[in-house]
Scaffold this active site. Structure first.
Site, short mmCIF file in Angstrom:
data_model
loop_
_atom_site.label_atom_id
_atom_site.label_comp_id
_atom_site.label_asym_id
_atom_site.label_seq_id
_atom_site.Cartn_x
_atom_site.Cartn_y
_atom_site.Cartn_z
CB SER A 1 6.27 -6.10 6.68
OG SER A 1 7.00 -4.82 7.15
CD GLU B 1 -2.80 -4.41 8.10
OE1 GLU B 1 -2.20 -4.73 7.23
OE2 GLU B 1 -1.64 -3.76 9.01
CE1 TYR C 1 -3.14 -2.49 0.36
CE2 TYR C 1 -3.59 -2.09 2.56
CZ TYR C 1 -4.15 -2.65 1.22
OH TYR C 1 -4.93 -3.45 1.68
#
Lengths: 395, 374
Positions: free
Chosen positions: A161, A244, A128
């Protein structure tokens, strides 16, 4: 109204605890520590596949998708236990992107990728943020352009990540540069990291955790790799982030840490005489931490329960994220004070103790989720608007 | 694990909420300010009794509705939300509940049906913030009856109740007795508390009491602990009702109030402070109902009620000042309803013992190895 585990849920938790005691071999534990609690190594991969084969990853998924048909609460018990055991579980793949693919993916994605997620064969990273698009995510510039039947993607992502060992990137890209409002022209893609146009560079962080800058140079994907509606990606982004936020606040590890610090304090002599835990201020600190973790636990259970009735509330998910991320920092601070100077020694330093070494590192990593997963300021905006129906200013 | 109310519970919640809100709306609360009128709406109380709400947890054979603690706590939440001037917590948790659990069948039959109907009012001396049974009430056996003497500092509804449930030292050992309020030798001195609830100090001088009014002796400590757990949970859920109301009041006011040409709610500093209050109230809701669930199922909730009390104390204090602040002067204007809630949030915070004391007790338990995560 009955906020207690039933017998089956207690039995499930006990079964899982036994299962992970067997799964977490010393060799796997050492590999995970080497990889800074992120995973990605060969033993880690093998363990993830084994969890998949044993039917755990899809515990709370519908049977039609290859799951075992229990509820999201049982699924959460599984995630809590796997994290408590110290296994770096790729929860963003299994608990946030996976369910979004199952709900919004085309038949090809649903039939090929979703089962592989549940078998523990796939890891997906989230793409993102960009150098110029962080909290204002809709300002993203990475673009996907039509090329025959497929798409050509160009741009750069930040803080990707797990990208260095992921199979796919769940990537938000601009597909309509002329859309009236900037969050209207975004679509979601699953980009294979095996594409020659994909590359990845490490970014090392305070807590020792590696994250990545990822680059997309004429990456080509078929239209089947697009998820959901064309230019309708914003809804998928917010839906994924909602899940999330819930997943980020897992109290399994922190409750285990609490017990470990308690054990240490009960066994260790205080400089002033007696055991560490006999000091009044230590008892106050432990009681405060115990209460904070309890609140975190109850908030997460409530949301897991709400998901089973399809009511994952935006305000509640944001509330968990704000409360949990800030409680973690406070808990690591207070438990660090209890352990004292040993909480300043790196694990592996001569004379370091295990619980002190963990706290030394955790204190360095704790800031990540106050801004990661959507800055807490944005979460508070969401709570005020969605939870309290307060009007918000334009941005 | 179920975070939803059952259909029956939802109906009780709706009923209790409607009666309390309508009752408060009908007479207003201003008449009780500064102790002008005694803060007791006897008509509203009778309406609640006629609806079977205070006796909701009492078995049907004793005049109640045969439900449980969860259902009773829905009434307490509604009282907190409305600040209804009724003795719900004192009458139920420090009166009906211990009698239905510990009193002899004869005493139960004599008291409970009338108490459920609203013909008798009960209260009990279980309010010590210090969390130990009072040592200031003495009882001696004398000529086949009991003589009571001593004092108790602040007992809610003592001057209005028909019967007082008192933990006393009987021949040096803890016992619990039921005393009629009009007993000769009992002096009640009305007090003025911050939240205007009727309370009185008790002084007893050779008050005679027949032996059959001893509720229990051997089980007196068990009764004390049993009531204290439920009183803590009841205070927490009453705090929750008040806190929820204050939170919504603050969100509503800041959404309407304009400054600089925009609603003040649109300023992030305001929205974020109330977002934090939202989180506090959510924590209070969850810890309170967890404790109530466990008690309703007959489980121990020593730790759970104390954690809820910590959250209730912190939430009450923080929310009170956040709400006053975002209201500006309106929050402290006595023509606006907020200030009365702030006094109740404060009272309930303090009577729960305060966060510091609860944390100390939780911490001592942890030092004994109790309360670790399983």
């Amino acid at each position: 109204m009955d906020i207690r585990f039933n017998a089956a849920q207690r039995a499930l938790r006990d079964e899982l605890r036994g299962y992970f005691a067997g799964l977490m071999t010393p060799a796997l534990r050492a590999e995970c520590e080497r990889d800074m609690g992120e995973g990605g190594g060969p033993l880690w991969r093998e363990a993830l596949r084994r969890m998949g084969e044993d039917g755990w990853i899809g515990l709370g998924w519908p049977e039609s998708l290859g799951g075992r048909g229990l509820s999201p609460l049982e699924q959460f018990i599984f995630v809590e236990e796997v994290m408590r055991a110290g296994y770096p579980f790729p929860f963003l793949t299994t608990e946030s992107v996976g369910p979004m693919l199952a709900e919004h993916g085309n038949p090809w994605l649903q039939e090929t990728l979703v089962p592989r997620i549940l078998r523990g064969e796939l890891v997906i990273a989230i793409g993102y943020s960009e150098p110029e698009a962080g909290t204002d995510l809709a300002a993203l510039r990475t673009r996907a352009e039509r090329d025959g039947d497929g798409w050509v993607i160009n741009g750069q992502k930040m803080w990707t990540s797990l990208a260095h060992f992921s199979d796919y990137i769940w990537l938000a890209a601009r597909t309509d540069a002329d859309a009236g409002r900037k969050h209207k022209g975004i679509s979601l893609f699953l980009v294979p990291t095996s594409d020659p146009g994909f590359s990845c560079r490490p970014v090392h962080t305070l807590g020792g955790v590696r994250t990545n800058a990822t680059f997309y140079d004429n990456v080509r994907v078929s239209d089947a790799h697009r998820v959901g509606e064309l230019n309708g990606g914003w809804k998928l982004i917010t839906g994924q982030l909602n899940r999330e936020r819930l997943s980020l606040i897992n109290f399994g590890p922190v409750s285990e840490l609490f017990n470990a610090v308690h054990h240490w304090a009960a066994e260790t002599d205080a400089a002033s005489g007696g055991r560490v835990i006999e000091q009044a201020w230590v008892q106050q600190h432990l009681a405060r931490c115990r209460t904070l973790i309890e609140c975190m636990k109850l908030m997460v259970y409530k949301q897991s329960w709400a998901m089973s009735t399809g009511q994952l509330g935006m305000a509640e998910a944001s509330a968990i994220k704000v409360f949990g991320s800030e409680a973690f920092i406070e808990i690591f601070r207070l438990l660090g004070e209890v352990v004292g100077p040993a909480a300043l020694q790196r694990a592996g330093s001569p004379g370091a103790n295990a619980v002190g070494g963990r706290l030394e590192r955790l204190y360095r990593t704790a800031s990540i989720i106050t801004f990661g997963g959507g800055a807490n300021e944005i979460q508070r905006d969401i709570i005020a608007a969605a939870g309290l129906w307060m009007p918000r200013s334009g941005r | 694990m179920d975070f939803a109310f059952s259909d029956t519970q939802a109906a009780i919640r709706e009923l209790a909420g409607r009666i309390c809100e309508e009752g408060v709306e009908a007479t207003g609360l201003a008449r009780y300010d500064e102790f002008r009128d005694l803060r007791f709406d006897a008509g509203l109380w009778q309406t609640l009794c006629d609806a079977g709400l205070p006796g909701v947890a009492v078995p049907e054979v004793l005049g109640g509705s045969g439900q449980g603690l969860v259902e009773l706590c829905l009434l307490l939440e509604a009282v907190g939300h409305s600040l209804a001037p009724v003795p719900a917590l004192a009458h139920t948790v420090t009166g009906l509940l211990p009698l239905q659990r510990y009193a002899t069948p004869a005493l139960q039959a004599a008291i409970l049906p009338a108490a459920c109907r609203g013909e008798r009012l009960l209260t009990g001396a279980f309010w010590q913030a210090a969390d130990a049974p009072p040592t200031t009430l003495q009882a001696e056996l004398q000529d086949g009856e009991i003589r009571l003497s001593g004092s108790y500092p602040a007992l809610p509804w003592a001057a209005q109740a028909d019967h007082l449930l008192l933990p006393v030292r009987l021949q040096g050992e803890l016992a619990v007795v039921l005393l009629d309020r009009d007993s000769p030798g009992l002096t009640l001195t009305p007090l003025q508390l911050t939240h205007f609830e009727p309370q009185a100090a008790l002084a007893l001088e050779g008050v005679a009491l027949p032996l059959e009014r001893v509720v229990c002796r051997e089980e007196a400590h068990a009764l004390w602990d049993w009531v204290r757990l439920r009183l803590r949970a009841g205070l927490c859920v009453q705090q929750l009702g008040a806190a929820e109301r204050v939170l919504r009041m603050s969100a509503g006011y800041t959404s309407e109030r304009h400054q600089f040409g925009v609603p003040v709610a649109t300023f992030q500093a305001v929205g974020h402070r109330l977002a934090d209050a939202f989180i506090d109230v959510e924590c209070l809701r969850l810890t309170s109902w967890q404790a109530i669930s466990r008690l309703a199922a007959g489980e121990n909730a020593e730790l759970e009620t104390r954690m809820a009390a910590v959250v209730a104390a912190d939430t009450g204090h923080r929310l009170s000042y956040a709400a006053q602040h975002v209201h500006g002067g309106t929050g402290i204007d006595r023509d606006y309803p907020l200030w009365r809630y702030c006094q109740w949030l404060r009272y309930q915070e303090m009577v729960l013992g305060g966060a510091g004391q609860q944390l100390e007790i939780i911490g001592r338990g942890l030092a004994r190895g109790e309360g670790l995560f399983t």
